[in-house]
Design a protein around this motif. Structure first.
Motif, mmCIF file in Angstrom:
data_model
loop_
_atom_site.group_PDB
_atom_site.id
_atom_site.type_symbol
_atom_site.label_atom_id
_atom_site.label_comp_id
_atom_site.label_asym_id
_atom_site.label_seq_id
_atom_site.Cartn_x
_atom_site.Cartn_y
_atom_site.Cartn_z
ATOM 1 N N ASN A 93 0.818 -1.205 0.000
ATOM 2 C CA ASN A 93 0.000 0.000 0.000
ATOM 3 C C ASN A 93 0.853 1.257 0.000
ATOM 4 N N ASP A 116 -11.191 1.981 0.592
ATOM 5 C CA ASP A 116 -10.063 1.271 1.183
ATOM 6 C C ASP A 116 -9.590 0.169 0.234
ATOM 7 N N ASN A 142 -0.891 4.134 0.580
ATOM 8 C CA ASN A 142 -1.686 4.639 1.693
ATOM 9 C C ASN A 142 -2.932 3.755 1.752
ATOM 10 N N PRO A 143 -3.882 4.016 2.642
ATOM 11 C CA PRO A 143 -5.046 3.119 2.708
ATOM 12 C C PRO A 143 -5.887 3.067 1.438
ATOM 13 N N TYR A 144 -5.681 4.000 0.494
ATOM 14 C CA TYR A 144 -6.556 4.117 -0.666
ATOM 15 C C TYR A 144 -5.879 3.780 -1.985
#
Length: 264
Positions: free
Chosen positions: A19, A91, A21-23
């Protein structure tokens, strides 16, 4: 007053198969991956994208892709570089299968390695991955892993691994009275998790997102209907035709959108 500077990545500093980031998720591509259309937001390197069904990919398709209903929704990314995957700020996480099988909601699956074999689940709106490899999926909120026996709100269900397919469960009070009669005659109703659930039994793991709201529906790979986007609205020039933009013919792989919209 100071503010934190934005974190800027390049081809060498992006994570490898992890990842950002989470998105967003960064795939270190060295060969081929299957991608759902519209989920790649950027890439570095020499990468080509081919539709599922192209002649020279026949051998790969024959070994790894067995869902004709969803074929028009997918492409093969081939080459070397870094792929950035995301889905409308939902997410995003990666999962590893080790000689296992996992069934996931078709709209949530973003990408998978060709070492996994994708098959069409007998449950409408879901796909099954079998084998060993990595895949990337999105969810509306954080995903939780629970063990059967368990009953799950259909809208909160992301998928299940190494356990039998679920059955429908309707609460006794819901089947009685006026609503029970309406359902018996029309087959409609049971949208709420308090009235209708998926019931899992046996060994395995169930993936549940932390909301009862499905990921917002959008035609796979569709051009955003916004001014300034080619083909996307007033002032666009994307070949949509006159009179407000004609709808393109529906492809077989887009039939799954109806199932995903209703959470089936």
């Amino acid at each position: 007053m100071t503010t934190d500077a934005p974190l800027i990545f390049d081809a060498t500093t992006l994570p490898s198969n992890d990842n950002v980031n989470p998105y967003a998720f960064s795939v270190d591509l060295n060969g081929q991956w299957f991608l759902q259309k519209g989920k790649m937001i950027a890439y570095y390197g020499q990468i080509d994208f081919q539709g599922v069904g192209h002649g020279r990919l026949d051998r790969l398709i024959a070994s790894s892709f067995h869902s004709p209903l969803h074929a028009a929704d997918w492409v093969v990314a081939e080459g070397h570089g870094k792929l950035l995957l995301a889905d409308r700020a939902f997410d995003v996480n990666s999962y590893d299968l080790d000689d296992g099988n996992l069934t996931v909601r078709s709209g949530n699956l973003l990408a998978f390695e060709p070492s996994l074999s994708l098959k069409q689940s007998i449950i409408p709106g879901f796909l099954t991955l079998i084998g060993t490899g990595k895949f990337v999926a999105a969810s509306n909120g954080e995903v939780h892993f629970v063990e059967p026996p368990v009953r799950v709100d259909p809208q909160a269900l992301v998928g299940w691994a190494d356990c039998p397919s679920p059955c429908h469960h309707y609460d006794h009070e819901y089947l009685k009275g006026v609503m029970g009669g309406i359902r018996a005659m029309t087959g409609m109703g049971g949208a709420s998790g308090e009235e209708h659930q998926f019931e899992f039994v046996g060994a395995g793991t169930v993936l549940v997102q932390s909301t009862e709201v499905l990921m917002a529906e959008r035609d796979t790979g569709a051009v955003p209907q916004q001014a300034g986007v080619p083909g996307g609205g007033p002032g666009g020039h994307g070949g949509q035709g006159g009179h407000g933009g004609q709808q393109s013919p529906q492809l077989p792989g887009q039939l799954g959108s109806l199932q995903r919209r209703f959470g089936l």
